[in-house]
Design a protein around this motif. Structure first.
Motif, PDB file in Angstrom:
ATOM      1  N   ALA A  52       0.830  -1.206   0.000  1.00 44.39           N
ATOM      2  CA  ALA A  52       0.000   0.000   0.000  1.00 44.39           C
ATOM      3  C   ALA A  52       0.865   1.257   0.000  1.00 44.39           C
ATOM      4  CB  ALA A  52      -0.924  -0.005   1.212  1.00 44.39           C
ATOM      5  N   ALA A  53       1.917   1.273   0.809  1.00 42.56           N
ATOM      6  CA  ALA A  53       2.819   2.428   0.872  1.00 42.56           C
ATOM      7  C   ALA A  53       3.514   2.650  -0.471  1.00 42.56           C
ATOM      8  CB  ALA A  53       3.849   2.228   1.980  1.00 42.56           C
ATOM      9  N   TYR A  54       3.873   1.561  -1.141  1.00 46.15           N
ATOM     10  CA  TYR A  54       4.511   1.687  -2.454  1.00 46.15           C
ATOM     11  C   TYR A  54       3.542   2.290  -3.467  1.00 46.15           C
ATOM     12  CZ  TYR A  54       6.510   0.384  -6.954  1.00 46.15           C
ATOM     13  OH  TYR A  54       6.999   0.420  -8.245  1.00 46.15           O
ATOM     14  N   ILE A  55       2.293   1.844  -3.450  1.00 46.73           N
ATOM     15  CA  ILE A  55       1.298   2.371  -4.382  1.00 46.73           C
ATOM     16  C   ILE A  55       1.056   3.857  -4.123  1.00 46.73           C
ATOM     17  CG2 ILE A  55      -1.121   2.183  -5.128  1.00 46.73           C
ATOM     18  CD1 ILE A  55      -0.870  -0.862  -4.403  1.00 46.73           C
ATOM     19  N   VAL A  56       1.022   4.258  -2.854  1.00 46.31           N
ATOM     20  CA  VAL A  56       0.896   5.681  -2.513  1.00 46.31           C
ATOM     21  C   VAL A  56       2.066   6.468  -3.094  1.00 46.31           C
ATOM     22  CG1 VAL A  56       1.008   7.348  -0.624  1.00 46.31           C
ATOM     23  CG2 VAL A  56      -0.515   5.379  -0.446  1.00 46.31           C
ATOM     24  N   LYS A  57       3.273   5.954  -2.926  1.00 44.50           N
ATOM     25  CA  LYS A  57       4.463   6.631  -3.456  1.00 44.50           C
ATOM     26  C   LYS A  57       4.364   6.804  -4.969  1.00 44.50           C
ATOM     27  CE  LYS A  57       8.369   4.630  -4.374  1.00 44.50           C
ATOM     28  NZ  LYS A  57       9.655   3.887  -4.368  1.00 44.50           N
ATOM     29  N   ARG A  58       3.887   5.784  -5.652  1.00 48.48           N
ATOM     30  CA  ARG A  58       3.746   5.864  -7.107  1.00 48.48           C
ATOM     31  C   ARG A  58       2.662   6.873  -7.498  1.00 48.48           C
ATOM     32  NH1 ARG A  58       5.056   5.588 -10.776  1.00 48.48           N
ATOM     33  NH2 ARG A  58       4.419   3.868 -12.103  1.00 48.48           N
ATOM     34  N   PHE A  59       1.550   6.894  -6.766  1.00 50.20           N
ATOM     35  CA  PHE A  59       0.518   7.889  -7.036  1.00 50.20           C
ATOM     36  C   PHE A  59       1.088   9.300  -6.866  1.00 50.20           C
ATOM     37  CE2 PHE A  59      -3.197   4.858  -5.902  1.00 50.20           C
ATOM     38  CZ  PHE A  59      -3.489   4.644  -7.236  1.00 50.20           C
ATOM     39  N   GLU A  60       1.861   9.495  -5.821  1.00 52.21           N
ATOM     40  CA  GLU A  60       2.461  10.818  -5.570  1.00 52.21           C
ATOM     41  C   GLU A  60       3.435  11.202  -6.674  1.00 52.21           C
ATOM     42  OE1 GLU A  60       2.291  11.169  -0.692  1.00 52.21           O
ATOM     43  OE2 GLU A  60       4.002  10.142  -1.618  1.00 52.21           O
ATOM     44  N   GLU A  61       4.235  10.253  -7.140  1.00 57.90           N
ATOM     45  CA  GLU A  61       5.171  10.524  -8.228  1.00 57.90           C
ATOM     46  C   GLU A  61       4.438  10.958  -9.498  1.00 57.90           C
ATOM     47  OE1 GLU A  61       8.646   7.266  -6.959  1.00 57.90           O
ATOM     48  OE2 GLU A  61       7.276   6.846  -8.613  1.00 57.90           O
ATOM     49  N   ILE A  62       3.292  10.351  -9.747  1.00 58.98           N
ATOM     50  CA  ILE A  62       2.504  10.708 -10.924  1.00 58.98           C
ATOM     51  C   ILE A  62       1.852  12.079 -10.753  1.00 58.98           C
ATOM     52  CG2 ILE A  62       0.469  10.027 -12.298  1.00 58.98           C
ATOM     53  CD1 ILE A  62       1.212   7.085 -11.528  1.00 58.98           C
ATOM     54  N   GLY A  63       1.627  12.478  -9.496  1.00 59.18           N
ATOM     55  CA  GLY A  63       1.055  13.792  -9.212  1.00 59.18           C
ATOM     56  C   GLY A  63      -0.404  13.758  -8.828  1.00 59.18           C
ATOM     57  N   LEU A  64      -0.863  12.628  -8.294  1.00 61.92           N
ATOM     58  CA  LEU A  64      -2.259  12.479  -7.885  1.00 61.92           C
ATOM     59  C   LEU A  64      -2.449  12.833  -6.415  1.00 61.92           C
ATOM     60  CD1 LEU A  64      -2.169  10.969 -10.601  1.00 61.92           C
ATOM     61  CD2 LEU A  64      -3.687   9.259  -9.627  1.00 61.92           C
ATOM     62  N   LYS A  65      -3.649  13.183  -6.056  1.00 61.74           N
ATOM     63  CA  LYS A  65      -4.005  13.520  -4.679  1.00 61.74           C
ATOM     64  C   LYS A  65      -4.742  12.347  -4.024  1.00 61.74           C
ATOM     65  CE  LYS A  65      -2.516  17.764  -5.151  1.00 61.74           C
ATOM     66  NZ  LYS A  65      -1.269  18.211  -4.479  1.00 61.74           N
ATOM     67  N   GLY A  66      -4.608  12.246  -2.709  1.00 62.58           N
ATOM     68  CA  GLY A  66      -5.297  11.196  -1.975  1.00 62.58           C
ATOM     69  C   GLY A  66      -6.802  11.420  -1.937  1.00 62.58           C
ATOM     70  N   LYS A  67      -7.573  10.324  -1.970  1.00 59.72           N
ATOM     71  CA  LYS A  67      -9.028  10.447  -1.919  1.00 59.72           C
ATOM     72  C   LYS A  67      -9.623   9.354  -1.032  1.00 59.72           C
ATOM     73  CE  LYS A  67     -12.434  12.991  -3.544  1.00 59.72           C
ATOM     74  NZ  LYS A  67     -12.522  14.436  -3.238  1.00 59.72           N
ATOM     75  N   GLY A  68      -8.873   8.960  -0.014  1.00 59.69           N
ATOM     76  CA  GLY A  68      -9.400   8.006   0.943  1.00 59.69           C
ATOM     77  C   GLY A  68     -10.056   8.728   2.104  1.00 59.69           C
ATOM     78  N   THR A  69     -10.196   8.050   3.211  1.00 61.14           N
ATOM     79  CA  THR A  69     -10.708   8.690   4.425  1.00 61.14           C
ATOM     80  C   THR A  69      -9.568   9.279   5.249  1.00 61.14           C
ATOM     81  OG1 THR A  69     -10.691   6.486   5.423  1.00 61.14           O
ATOM     82  CG2 THR A  69     -12.793   7.302   4.610  1.00 61.14           C
ATOM     83  N   ASN A  70      -8.338   8.805   4.981  1.00 55.16           N
ATOM     84  CA  ASN A  70      -7.132   9.335   5.617  1.00 55.16           C
ATOM     85  C   ASN A  70      -6.085   9.498   4.532  1.00 55.16           C
ATOM     86  OD1 ASN A  70      -5.039  10.053   7.306  1.00 55.16           O
ATOM     87  ND2 ASN A  70      -4.686   7.983   8.083  1.00 55.16           N
ATOM     88  N   ASN A  71      -6.168  10.642   3.824  1.00 55.77           N
ATOM     89  CA  ASN A  71      -5.317  10.925   2.678  1.00 55.77           C
ATOM     90  C   ASN A  71      -5.532   9.842   1.607  1.00 55.77           C
ATOM     91  OD1 ASN A  71      -3.571  12.288   1.041  1.00 55.77           O
ATOM     92  ND2 ASN A  71      -1.753  11.985   2.309  1.00 55.77           N
ATOM     93  N   PHE A  72      -4.539   9.024   1.304  1.00 52.38           N
ATOM     94  CA  PHE A  72      -4.697   8.000   0.275  1.00 52.38           C
ATOM     95  C   PHE A  72      -5.374   6.733   0.800  1.00 52.38           C
ATOM     96  CE2 PHE A  72      -1.276  10.564  -1.516  1.00 52.38           C
ATOM     97  CZ  PHE A  72      -1.566  10.577  -2.875  1.00 52.38           C
ATOM     98  N   TYR A  73      -5.481   6.585   2.100  1.00 55.95           N
ATOM     99  CA  TYR A  73      -5.903   5.306   2.675  1.00 55.95           C
ATOM    100  C   TYR A  73      -7.379   5.288   3.081  1.00 55.95           C
ATOM    101  CZ  TYR A  73      -0.858   4.510   3.081  1.00 55.95           C
ATOM    102  OH  TYR A  73       0.479   4.362   2.826  1.00 55.95           O
ATOM    103  N   GLN A  74      -7.993   4.137   2.880  1.00 59.08           N
ATOM    104  CA  GLN A  74      -9.316   3.838   3.437  1.00 59.08           C
ATOM    105  C   GLN A  74      -9.224   2.458   4.077  1.00 59.08           C
ATOM    106  OE1 GLN A  74     -12.585   2.548   0.870  1.00 59.08           O
ATOM    107  NE2 GLN A  74     -13.987   3.934   1.942  1.00 59.08           N
ATOM    108  N   THR A  75      -9.231   2.417   5.387  1.00 61.79           N
ATOM    109  CA  THR A  75      -9.120   1.126   6.077  1.00 61.79           C
ATOM    110  C   THR A  75     -10.506   0.556   6.359  1.00 61.79           C
ATOM    111  OG1 THR A  75      -9.013   2.188   8.242  1.00 61.79           O
ATOM    112  CG2 THR A  75      -6.913   1.710   7.148  1.00 61.79           C
ATOM    113  N   PHE A  76     -10.567  -0.753   6.453  1.00 60.70           N
ATOM    114  CA  PHE A  76     -11.819  -1.436   6.804  1.00 60.70           C
ATOM    115  C   PHE A  76     -11.473  -2.626   7.697  1.00 60.70           C
ATOM    116  CE2 PHE A  76     -10.207  -2.965   2.788  1.00 60.70           C
ATOM    117  CZ  PHE A  76     -10.284  -4.346   2.864  1.00 60.70           C
ATOM    118  N   THR A  77     -12.255  -2.789   8.742  1.00 59.39           N
ATOM    119  CA  THR A  77     -12.017  -3.855   9.718  1.00 59.39           C
ATOM    120  C   THR A  77     -13.170  -4.848   9.655  1.00 59.39           C
ATOM    121  OG1 THR A  77     -10.793  -2.348  11.147  1.00 59.39           O
ATOM    122  CG2 THR A  77     -11.641  -4.350  12.168  1.00 59.39           C
TER     123      THR A  77
END
Length: 407
Positions: A52-77
């Motif tokens: 997940a952290a790697y995918i976030v890094k790649r999104f940032e390199e491309i220039g995308l913004k996070g759209k989860g509930t916590n920046n790029f992340y959306q956790t579910f339990t």
């Protein structure tokens, strides 16, 4: 002179921006996600979090913004299901008996009215366990095709769409929990971070890394919007398409179809390494992945000015599947569109292997039933119970052969 030089530099900079070319990192992305260090990316594991952290890094390199509930992340339990036919229950509280998975979401905001969702699951089976088809000693299931391939193509598309086709917004989603029952996409569908009523359509890629020599590409959900079949045909110059109208299937597009969003799901077929430790990065067809990415991009480009696509409900084939108590012990070739059921893989010590069946054989008769397609094969199989014996008729290298088998 200095002013003139600055103007020239500024004009050159604008020209560079106009000629923006996204990087092709397909091989690098798969290599990272399918590395032994991630230990199979099982939902809730350390390897899943590293992925997940790697995918976030790649999104940032491309220039995308996070759209989860916590920046790029959306956790579910959730609590894992104990009844294989039951449903997983999501919970707000993390306890000893629960698992927490993480979706990764990124956004291109073109200030448009509608949004296109492009997704792929990034979780896999860890060291095997439930879902594995491997019978040997404990081993890492790297899931290069399933589904590092889909994530890599999704990232490739994110780069291509960063500055083009601006009539829509784009939500890119890397789902977790797919292998445990489409959990991440199901959670998002119930807890969207954007207005789901403004989603035009959803594209899903699951196992797109093994395009074969005849370039067969399966596309599911073609009946979920009336425009899909025409645009798929119009933009196709490379593939032998196998189309399935239903919006319901064993991947994350189903979660979006069930909330009335048109879907397209891309798939290059099962293989002998499916859900086994042998699904490694060196076995993928990266040129094929590039061609698939280019095709999907062309589809998106063609639909760029179509507005919000109308949703069409399709017949749910999965509700009509016959139930059976025995198996032949084969992996069917789901991309085969000829008469019969072609075998794509043989399981050890099962009925098919003991009967001498081989990969590439086409089953045309099972017992008294003629096999014309996958559905008729499953109907025929449903008539047998453990201990039954019968005859199977196959086509091998153009010749008809018969063999006895026992379930």
């Amino acid at each position: 002179m200095k002013k003139i030089a600055l103007i020239v530099i500024f004009i050159s900079f604008l020209g560079c921006k106009k000629d923006y070319k996204p990087e092709n990192r397909l091989k690098d992305d798969v290599a990272f996600l399918a590395d032994d260090k991630l230990e199979g990316r099982k939902t809730g594991s350390k390897g899943e979090k590293e992925a997940a952290a790697y995918i976030v890094k790649r999104f940032e390199e491309i220039g995308l913004k996070g759209k989860g509930t916590n920046n790029f992340y959306q956790t579910f339990t959730f609590k894992p299901k104990t009844d294989p036919h039951g449903e997983v229950s999501f919970t707000e509280n993390s306890q000893d008996s629960t698992i927490t998975g993480t979706n990764v979401l990124a956004y291109i905001d073109n200030q448009a009215e509608n949004t296109i969702i492009i997704g792929a699951h990034y979780d896999h089976l860890g060291y095997g366990g439930e879902g594995s088809l491997y019978k040997g000693e404990k081993a890492i299931h790297n899931g290069a095709d399933d589904n590092a391939s889909g994530v890599a193509v999704m990232l490739n598309l994110a780069g291509k769409l960063k500055e083009t086709n601006t009539s829509n917004n784009y939500l890119f989603m890397a789902f977790s929990g797919e292998e445990m029952g489409l959990l991440g996409s199901n959670y998002f569908a119930k807890n969207p971070t954007i207005n789901s009523k403004a989603v035009s359509y959803m594209i899903n890629m699951d196992m797109v890394g093994r395009l074969n020599q005849d370039s067969t590409l399966a596309v599911y959900g073609t009946g979920t919007s009336q425009v899909f079949k025409d645009v798929l045909a119009a933009k196709n110059t490379n593939f032998k398409l196998v189309e399935e109208e239903s919006g319901v299937g064993p991947s994350d597009h189903t979660s979006f179809y069930l909330i009335d969003i048109p879907v397209l799901h891309f798939f290059t077929g099962q293989h002998e390494d499916y859900h086994k430790p042998g699904d490694d990065a060196d076995k993928l067809n990266y040129k094929g992945m590039e061609t698939i990415s280019a095709y999907i991009y062309d589809l998106i480009t063609d639909l760029d000015d179509n507005g919000k696509l109308a949703f069409t409900k399709t017949k749910n084939d999965s509700q009509e599947l016959p139930r059976f108590k025995v198996g032949l012990g084969v992996i069917p070739d789901y991309l085969y569109d000829g008469q019969g059921m072609r075998i794509d893989g043989i399981s050890k010590d099962k009925a098919a292997e003991k009967a001498g069946l081989q990969k590439g054989d086409i089953v045309v008769k099972l017992g008294d039933s003629t096999i014309i397609d996958m559905m008729s094969y499953m109907r025929a199989l449903s008539a047998f119970e453990a201990g039954d014996s019968t005859k199977v008729t196959i086509i091998r290298a153009g010749k008809e052969l018969k063999a006895g088998l026992k379930f």
